[in-house]
Write an enzyme that holds these catalytic residues in place. Structure first.
Site, PDB file in Angstrom:
ATOM      1  N   ASP A 158       0.813  -1.224   0.000  1.00 21.42           N
ATOM      2  CA  ASP A 158       0.000   0.000   0.000  1.00 21.42           C
ATOM      3  C   ASP A 158       0.844   1.271   0.000  1.00 21.42           C
ATOM      4  OD1 ASP A 158      -2.309  -1.631   0.272  1.00 21.42           O
ATOM      5  OD2 ASP A 158      -1.911  -1.766   2.422  1.00 21.42           O
ATOM      6  N   HIS A 179      -4.155  -2.059  -6.124  1.00 24.40           N
ATOM      7  CA  HIS A 179      -3.383  -0.897  -6.545  1.00 24.40           C
ATOM      8  C   HIS A 179      -4.363   0.177  -6.975  1.00 24.40           C
ATOM      9  CE1 HIS A 179       0.449  -3.403  -7.560  1.00 24.40           C
ATOM     10  NE2 HIS A 179       0.100  -3.446  -6.299  1.00 24.40           N
TER      11      HIS A 179
HETATM   12  P1  GDP Z   1      -0.440   0.282  -3.790  1.00 24.82           P
HETATM   13  O1  GDP Z   1      -1.110  -1.004  -3.493  1.00 24.82           O
HETATM   14  O2  GDP Z   1       1.004   0.271  -3.407  1.00 24.82           O
HETATM   15  O3  GDP Z   1      -0.666   0.758  -5.193  1.00 24.82           O
HETATM   16  O4  GDP Z   1      -1.098   1.379  -2.838  1.00 24.82           O
HETATM   17  P2  GDP Z   1      -2.655   1.660  -2.558  1.00 24.82           P
HETATM   18  O5  GDP Z   1      -3.340   1.844  -3.826  1.00 24.82           O
HETATM   19  O6  GDP Z   1      -3.210   0.686  -1.612  1.00 24.82           O
HETATM   20  O7  GDP Z   1      -2.546   2.981  -1.703  1.00 24.82           O
HETATM   21  C1  GDP Z   1      -2.115   4.165  -2.177  1.00 24.82           C
HETATM   22  C2  GDP Z   1      -3.234   5.184  -1.970  1.00 24.82           C
HETATM   23  O8  GDP Z   1      -2.678   6.446  -1.818  1.00 24.82           O
HETATM   24  C3  GDP Z   1      -4.177   5.298  -3.139  1.00 24.82           C
HETATM   25  O9  GDP Z   1      -5.446   5.674  -2.706  1.00 24.82           O
HETATM   26  C4  GDP Z   1      -3.542   6.392  -3.978  1.00 24.82           C
HETATM   27  O10 GDP Z   1      -4.455   7.079  -4.822  1.00 24.82           O
HETATM   28  C5  GDP Z   1      -3.050   7.294  -2.889  1.00 24.82           C
HETATM   29  N1  GDP Z   1      -1.840   8.046  -3.191  1.00 24.82           N
HETATM   30  C6  GDP Z   1      -0.716   7.614  -3.842  1.00 24.82           C
HETATM   31  N2  GDP Z   1       0.220   8.563  -3.821  1.00 24.82           N
HETATM   32  C7  GDP Z   1      -0.315   9.621  -3.143  1.00 24.82           C
HETATM   33  C8  GDP Z   1       0.207  10.893  -2.737  1.00 24.82           C
HETATM   34  O11 GDP Z   1       1.339  11.257  -2.993  1.00 24.82           O
HETATM   35  N3  GDP Z   1      -0.635  11.673  -2.000  1.00 24.82           N
HETATM   36  C9  GDP Z   1      -1.903  11.308  -1.661  1.00 24.82           C
HETATM   37  N4  GDP Z   1      -2.650  12.153  -0.953  1.00 24.82           N
HETATM   38  N5  GDP Z   1      -2.400  10.117  -2.024  1.00 24.82           N
HETATM   39  C10 GDP Z   1      -1.611   9.278  -2.736  1.00 24.82           C
END
Ligand code: GDP
Length: 424
Positions: free
Chosen positions: A13, A41
């Site tokens: 995440d 993701h």
């Molecule tokens: P992944 O599984 O590694 O892709 O991560 P997730 O999707 O579970 O979690 C990342 C969350 O953070 C998602 O809701 C993204 O849209 C959000 N996100 C990613 N980068 C940023 C950022 O720089 N700032 C903010 N506010 N949200 C972000």
């Protein structure tokens, strides 16, 4: 442009989907090489907001070929539902831009059932499974008791294979767990339903990739979860059942001879963790609630509130080392903007000693965090595009993390949108 792997450095995440969505612009092929539908993701772009579980995050880019490699747990039912969900939002998905390795094993419907039965048996000692059947799937794969996607092209041989598997699997379901036996009729309807639907996407992706490499195409390897969930290097047994690290990417992708020259490790500006297991830097109470709310830390697959804490330098440095990361993307820096003082877990205290080393799994629950505080910046940074425009304290925070984890931070993400990124 060299081949690149995008991997998680921590517990998952971290924002990998967002980074893959950004960087796919420069690549011809995006490959998921391990894991299954047990994580999500999140990608936000011109088509909307998506939680992808199995589909590679390059699916939104025209001219990018997306592959589910042989290392992935291909669940025909979940995959088909996800294909439909993405198509409904205007994204074209055809066998030209989505390919499933014929050597990928299929997650059988009984794997999800076995996951639930085993978590119920474990009761208060449960591993915190997402109950998507991933652990039973990989156990069976290594026992050579799964079906390869390519077997769908040999229906008679497949039916004989399934009959053998059914007899064997029913022993476990009925005799070990007291569950209800599976029948060939139920398997037939799974075959003629979801399996037939995904069959047009199944092909010899190894051959496709070898030809693509000969033509000079570039590959992006997309990991699921993070270093600390790696089966061999993670926080056993609270890991996933596959190898999440970049070294496994070529093997699980179908092009074992290729080495990604660039390994982008994704690190969140603070920590989060879903499910059970030791989480040394965990915060509790009001402080944790505020961070969880600010960061929207609820599981993309399960909706479960995530455990949260400050950035954990000890775990992150270890994660960087096992991934052999060459560049770091630090995400969600904007979330820390509300803090006057920003906590960081700089070291661990273990059995009376201060340490920089990430402990062996048996000792990890005994580790205590050493917390230090840095000055916050207390201003909105989410529209900033240049490094020099960041408040001084935000730059100091990034530079501190960079020095401590021993890897260049080349990307600083300040928002979930594709262009909310500072490239250093
Ligand atoms: P992944 O599984 O590694 O892709 O991560 P997730 O999707 O579970 O979690 C990342 C969350 O953070 C998602 O809701 C993204 O849209 C959000 N996100 C990613 N980068 C940023 C950022 O720089 N700032 C903010 N506010 N949200 C972000």
């Amino acid at each position: 442009m060299s081949d690149c792997a995008i991997v998680g450095i921590n517990w998952g995440d971290e924002g990998k989907g967002r980074m893959v969505d950004l960087l796919t612009e420069n690549y011809d092929i995006v490959i998921r090489y391990q894991g299954g539908g047990n994580a999500g993701h999140t990608v936000i772009n011109e088509y909307g907001k998506f939680a992808l579980h199995l589909l590679p995050s390059g699916i939104f880019r025209k001219n990018v070929v997306n592959i589910l490699g042989n290392g992935v747990a291909v669940d025909p039912e979940n995959l088909w539902n996800e294909i439909e969900y993405v198509r409904e939002n205007g994204v074209s998905l055809t066998p030209d831009n989505l390919k499933i390795s014929d050597r990928a094993s299929l997650l059988m419907p009984w794997h999800r059932e076995l996951d639930c039965l085993e978590e119920a048996r474990l009761a208060d000692k449960k591993y915190g499974s997402t109950k998507q059947g991933i652990a039973p799937f990989y156990s069976d794969k290594y026992q050579k008791k799964t079906v390869l996607a390519g077997e769908l092209f040999y229906p008679e041989k497949l039916r004989a294979h399934l009959a053998d598997l059914l007899e064997w699997k029913n022993l476990t379901i009925t005799k070990v767990y007291g569950g209800e036996a599976w029948t060939m009729e139920k398997l037939e309807s799974w075959l003629s339903g979801y399996c037939e639907k995904i069959k047009p996407f199944v092909c010899d992706t190894g051959k496709f990739l070898r030809n693509a490499k000969a033509e000079g195409k570039n590959i992006l390897f997309e990991a699921q979860l993070g270093s600390l969930r790696d089966l061999d290097y993670g926080i056993c047994p609270y890991t996933t059942s596959s190898n999440t690290i970049a070294s496994y990417a070529p093997v699980g992708s179908g092009i074992p001879g290729v080495r990604p020259q660039e390994i982008v490790g994704v690190v969140k500006a603070y920590s989060s963790c879903v499910g059970e297991g030791p989480f040394t830097c965990e915060m509790f109470g009001k402080e944790a609630d505020e961070l969880r709310e600010a960061g929207g830390e609820y599981g993309a697959k399960t909706g479960r509130p995530r455990r949260v804490g400050p950035i954990d330098i000890v775990a992150t440095r270890y994660g960087v080392q096992v991934q052999a990361a060459t560049n770091i993307a630090l995400t969600k820096l904007d979330i820390l903007s509300y803090m006057k003082k920003i906590p960081v877990c700089s070291k661990y205290e273990l059995y009376g000693e201060i340490t920089d080393d990430f402990p062996f799994p048996s000792a990890l629950p005994d580790a205590k965090p050493v917390i230090e505080y840095m000055d916050g910046w207390e201003t909105d940074i989410s529209k900033i595009k240049n490094w020099d425009d960041l408040p001084e304290n935000a730059r100091k925070y990034v530079e501190y993390v960079e020095k401590e984890i021993g890897c260049h931070i080349g990307y600083v993400s300040v928002g979930p949108e594709r262009d909310s990124i500072i490239i250093r």
